[in-house]
Design a protein around this motif. Structure first.
Motif, PDB file in Angstrom:
ATOM      1  N   LEU A  11       0.828  -1.201   0.000  1.00  0.00           N
ATOM      2  CA  LEU A  11       0.000   0.000   0.000  1.00  0.00           C
ATOM      3  C   LEU A  11       0.864   1.253   0.000  1.00  0.00           C
ATOM      4  N   PHE A  12       1.903   1.254   0.863  1.00  0.00           N
ATOM      5  CA  PHE A  12       2.758   2.435   0.941  1.00  0.00           C
ATOM      6  C   PHE A  12       3.533   2.664  -0.350  1.00  0.00           C
ATOM      7  N   GLU A  13       3.844   1.605  -1.060  1.00  0.00           N
ATOM      8  CA  GLU A  13       4.592   1.752  -2.307  1.00  0.00           C
ATOM      9  C   GLU A  13       3.786   2.465  -3.380  1.00  0.00           C
ATOM     10  N   ILE A  14       2.465   2.320  -3.362  1.00  0.00           N
ATOM     11  CA  ILE A  14       1.657   2.969  -4.404  1.00  0.00           C
ATOM     12  C   ILE A  14       1.219   4.373  -4.005  1.00  0.00           C
ATOM     13  N   LEU A  15       1.478   4.750  -2.738  1.00  0.00           N
ATOM     14  CA  LEU A  15       1.129   6.117  -2.333  1.00  0.00           C
ATOM     15  C   LEU A  15       2.076   7.123  -2.997  1.00  0.00           C
ATOM     16  N   PRO A  16       1.545   8.247  -3.487  1.00  0.00           N
ATOM     17  CA  PRO A  16       2.396   9.292  -4.093  1.00  0.00           C
ATOM     18  C   PRO A  16       3.006  10.185  -3.027  1.00  0.00           C
ATOM     19  N   ALA A  17       3.595   9.576  -1.984  1.00  0.00           N
ATOM     20  CA  ALA A  17       4.165  10.337  -0.878  1.00  0.00           C
ATOM     21  C   ALA A  17       5.296   9.528  -0.264  1.00  0.00           C
ATOM     22  N   ALA A  18       6.242  10.234   0.387  1.00  0.00           N
ATOM     23  CA  ALA A  18       7.351   9.575   1.087  1.00  0.00           C
ATOM     24  C   ALA A  18       6.876   9.139   2.462  1.00  0.00           C
ATOM     25  N   VAL A  19       7.054   7.852   2.806  1.00  0.00           N
ATOM     26  CA  VAL A  19       6.655   7.303   4.103  1.00  0.00           C
ATOM     27  C   VAL A  19       7.879   6.608   4.697  1.00  0.00           C
ATOM     28  N   PHE A  20       8.172   6.902   5.981  1.00  0.00           N
ATOM     29  CA  PHE A  20       9.310   6.231   6.613  1.00  0.00           C
ATOM     30  C   PHE A  20       9.084   6.162   8.122  1.00  0.00           C
ATOM     31  N   ALA A  21       9.783   5.195   8.762  1.00  0.00           N
ATOM     32  CA  ALA A  21       9.739   5.031  10.209  1.00  0.00           C
ATOM     33  C   ALA A  21      11.169   4.823  10.709  1.00  0.00           C
ATOM     34  N   CYS A  22      11.390   5.160  11.998  1.00  0.00           N
ATOM     35  CA  CYS A  22      12.728   5.050  12.574  1.00  0.00           C
ATOM     36  C   CYS A  22      12.652   4.388  13.950  1.00  0.00           C
ATOM     37  N   ASP A  23      13.803   3.816  14.415  1.00  0.00           N
ATOM     38  CA  ASP A  23      13.862   3.303  15.781  1.00  0.00           C
ATOM     39  C   ASP A  23      14.265   4.431  16.722  1.00  0.00           C
ATOM     40  N   ILE A  24      14.474   4.120  18.004  1.00  0.00           N
ATOM     41  CA  ILE A  24      14.707   5.169  19.003  1.00  0.00           C
ATOM     42  C   ILE A  24      16.026   5.904  18.793  1.00  0.00           C
ATOM     43  N   LYS A  25      16.930   5.327  17.993  1.00  0.00           N
ATOM     44  CA  LYS A  25      18.199   5.996  17.720  1.00  0.00           C
ATOM     45  C   LYS A  25      18.158   6.810  16.435  1.00  0.00           C
ATOM     46  N   LYS A  27      17.523   5.496  13.560  1.00  0.00           N
ATOM     47  CA  LYS A  27      17.900   4.648  12.437  1.00  0.00           C
ATOM     48  C   LYS A  27      16.651   4.183  11.701  1.00  0.00           C
ATOM     49  N   ILE A  28      16.742   4.168  10.403  1.00  0.00           N
ATOM     50  CA  ILE A  28      15.589   3.845   9.559  1.00  0.00           C
ATOM     51  C   ILE A  28      15.218   2.382   9.725  1.00  0.00           C
ATOM     52  N   THR A  29      13.940   2.111   9.988  1.00  0.00           N
ATOM     53  CA  THR A  29      13.430   0.743  10.078  1.00  0.00           C
ATOM     54  C   THR A  29      12.532   0.396   8.904  1.00  0.00           C
ATOM     55  N   TYR A  30      12.027   1.437   8.218  1.00  0.00           N
ATOM     56  CA  TYR A  30      11.223   1.191   7.014  1.00  0.00           C
ATOM     57  C   TYR A  30      11.186   2.481   6.184  1.00  0.00           C
ATOM     58  N   PRO A  42      21.229   6.226  -1.372  1.00  0.00           N
ATOM     59  CA  PRO A  42      20.880   4.927  -0.776  1.00  0.00           C
ATOM     60  C   PRO A  42      20.883   4.996   0.746  1.00  0.00           C
ATOM     61  N   HIS A  43      19.932   4.318   1.373  1.00  0.00           N
ATOM     62  CA  HIS A  43      19.874   4.206   2.826  1.00  0.00           C
ATOM     63  C   HIS A  43      19.775   2.722   3.208  1.00  0.00           C
ATOM     64  N   GLU A  44      20.381   2.383   4.333  1.00  0.00           N
ATOM     65  CA  GLU A  44      20.331   1.012   4.800  1.00  0.00           C
ATOM     66  C   GLU A  44      19.459   0.920   6.043  1.00  0.00           C
ATOM     67  N   ILE A  45      18.583  -0.091   6.052  1.00  0.00           N
ATOM     68  CA  ILE A  45      17.707  -0.317   7.194  1.00  0.00           C
ATOM     69  C   ILE A  45      18.550  -0.606   8.434  1.00  0.00           C
ATOM     70  N   SER A  46      18.134  -0.018   9.565  1.00  0.00           N
ATOM     71  CA  SER A  46      18.765  -0.234  10.873  1.00  0.00           C
ATOM     72  C   SER A  46      20.219   0.235  10.916  1.00  0.00           C
ATOM     73  N   SER A  47      20.607   1.065   9.949  1.00  0.00           N
ATOM     74  CA  SER A  47      21.990   1.557   9.940  1.00  0.00           C
ATOM     75  C   SER A  47      22.039   3.064   9.794  1.00  0.00           C
ATOM     76  N   ASP A  48      21.388   3.580   8.747  1.00  0.00           N
ATOM     77  CA  ASP A  48      21.454   5.014   8.464  1.00  0.00           C
ATOM     78  C   ASP A  48      20.405   5.792   9.243  1.00  0.00           C
ATOM     79  N   ILE A  49      20.783   7.039   9.599  1.00  0.00           N
ATOM     80  CA  ILE A  49      19.848   7.971  10.244  1.00  0.00           C
ATOM     81  C   ILE A  49      19.330   8.912   9.176  1.00  0.00           C
TER      82      ILE A  49
END
Length: 534
Positions: A11-25, A27-30, A42-49
């Motif tokens: 669902l998020f892939e077809i949305l015409p908008a940027a969607v993202f989530a992060c952990d407490i540090k 770091k990108i989780t999605y 490029p961003h890496e999950i659980s690595s890049d802020i």
């Protein structure tokens, strides 16, 4: 660390908008593909802020205090922050005008655990703020740190997905809905209600063809889009749609097929954006273009007819002047008659030039070798009475022959000399001086903003008349600007001079001082239209 389900990710892939989530540090989780495009690296999950390479500003281009970041406000207030408009600068220097929607994530105990963010690109508003950004933004304003609290590793999957869906439901700029395999509506967000006018209770279970015009339904357009999305994975269309009240709006839709784990189509997502204002503006611009084209054709026809009609009385003036000259022996009278004949001949030439100008689509075909001395002498003869009336002395240097539009050069000289005569005192002096400036020295005389590739002719039209306050120098070339309303004139002469100079790739400026006179400084490139230097 828990992840969102495949259906939610799709669902998020077809949305015409940027969607993202992060952990407490931080770091990108999605993140979806739109977010990856937004970051443009490029961003890496659980690595890049996510925020390290971004800079955030107010819509007017001033730096945004970290306490006012939408995500910080959502964390501080423990409530969703919607419709927050901000400017984000990417690492490549591109500024995007976005609408930020931030939703806090709570664990089963009600504790704040993080933020999920949606960024909607509204860069069509950038033209309203671009000037402010360029003036106010500086390196010192770049945001270096963005403190965020995000999803913890023990995030409850069901509560997360409920909030994902809640965020989608509350977006108001897009109608986002789910359809079953037959095109019947399964869910309905606030944007769909705002754009289409139906409440969720009124529309659930009804077919999406309800939004289409009768003629579109008759040619099975809704079903064709369903089939295209099923076969190709996606279908897009732009056209008129219907609201509940029967009002039409111009919508752009993206219809995307949704699949199960075995790649079977289980339904469709449909995203619609209301582009009515854009459509009406485009239609209005096209209509204006048609009107301008029609009026230009009328003007060309008028110029053609007028030019032919004006030549007949001039022909009679010349004939009768010759007849009159043959009957008169007085030398002074003959001189006056010859002046009449000369003026009529020049008028005939000008009319023919106007006729040719109306028949040639591209003005460069009007260029020819033009003797500026000849042009100046013709203008002096036209202004002879005014020169004698004020007893003005004309000083001139030898001017070159240049490649130009003769009728425009005549108009340029005529407007500048007439203007000088108008504001000159009796017994005044008007100077017309020409100098060749080598291309290596051109910028020393006038700022051309870059290295010049040709020599220039410098023309000075100088008088010792009334002059004006230098603070009005920028106004004299504007249409209908008259600094002295006691003098006759339309206020367009100097504006035409500026336009003529620009048509020839040159520049014009003016220097003046009240009571001491005025000097117009003109630079014309000595280059042919094909780039060959004169």
């Amino acid at each position: 660390m828990e992840k969102i389900s495949a259906d939610t990710a799709e669902l998020f892939e077809i949305l015409p908008a940027a969607v993202f989530a992060c952990d407490i540090k931080g770091k990108i989780t999605y993140f979806n593909q739109k977010a990856a495009d937004f970051w443009e690296k490029p961003h890496e999950i659980s690595s890049d802020i996510y925020y390290q390479s971004l800079n955030i500003y107010h819509p007017d281009g001033t730096i945004l205090n970290i306490d006012l970041y939408p995500m910080q406000m959502a964390i501080r207030e423990r409530t969703a922050v919607k419709d927050a408009e901000i400017l984000i600068e990417r690492p490549d220097g591109v500024c995007l005008y976005v609408e930020s929607h931030c939703t806090p994530i709570l664990n089963p105990l009600g504790e704040l655990t993080g933020i999920i963010t949606m960024l909607i690109d509204k860069s069509d508003k950038m033209s309203q703020v671009q000037h402010n950004i360029s003036n106010q933004k500086s390196q010192d304003n770049l945001v270096k740190h963005l403190e965020l609290k995000v999803i913890q590793d023990n995030l409850d999957l069901q509560k997360s997905e409920d909030r994902y869906h809640k965020m989608v439901e509350e977006v108001e700029d897009y109608a986002i809905l789910m359809l079953d395999t037959d095109g019947n509506v399964q869910n309905w967000n606030l944007g769909a209600q705002k754009i289409k006018g139906y409440t969720e209770e009124e529309i659930l279970g009804k077919n999406f063809s309800l939004f289409y015009l009768d003629e579109d339904r008759e040619r099975n357009l809704p079903q064709s889009l369903i089939r295209q999305a099923e076969l190709e994975g996606k279908a897009t269309h732009e056209g008129w749609r219907l609201k509940k009240n029967g009002e039409k709006f111009w919508g752009f839709i993206v219809l995307t097929a949704l699949h199960d784990d075995e790649n079977n189509v289980i339904g469709f997502s449909k995203v619609t954006r209301d582009l009515t204002e854009k459509k009406l503006l485009e239609d209005q611009l096209r209509e204006h273009a048609k009107n301008i084209e029609f009026r230009n054709k009328q003007l060309e026809e008028y110029a053609h007819i007028a030019s032919h009609d004006l030549q007949e009385p001039l022909r009679k003036i010349r004939i009768f002047s010759e007849m009159l000259a043959s009957k008169i022996t007085d030398k002074e009278a003959l001189t006056d008659i010859h002046k009449i004949e000369s003026a009529a001949e020049r008028m005939t030439v000008l009319i023919k030039d106007v006729l040719a100008y109306s028949e040639i689509a591209q003005g460069q075909h009007m260029y020819s070798w033009t003797d500026l001395n000849h042009v100046l002498n013709n203008v002096k003869e036209d202004c002879e009475l005014a020169i004698l009336e004020k007893n003005i002395k004309i000083e001139q240097s030898i001017l070159p022959e240049i490649y130009a539009v003769p009728i425009q050069m005549h108009q340029l000289f005529s407007n500048l000399i007439t203007n000088a005569l108008k504001f000159s005192k009796p017994l005044g002096i008007i100077s017309i001086l020409g100098t060749i400036i080598p291309k290596s020295q051109a910028n020393d005389f006038f700022d051309f903003s870059d290295d010049t590739s040709t020599d220039y002719l410098e023309l000075k039209f100088r008088d010792n008349g009334l002059g004006f306050d230098p603070k009005y120098s920028d106004h004299v070339f504007k249409l209908f600007q008259r600094l002295d309303t006691t003098k006759t004139g339309t206020g367009i002469g100097l504006a035409l001079c500026k336009k003529i100079i620009e048509n020839h790739g040159g520049k014009i400026t003016v220097k003046s001082k009240a009571g001491e006179g005025t000097e117009f400084l003109i630079y014309l490139p000595l280059k042919l239209q094909d780039g060959t230097e004169i």
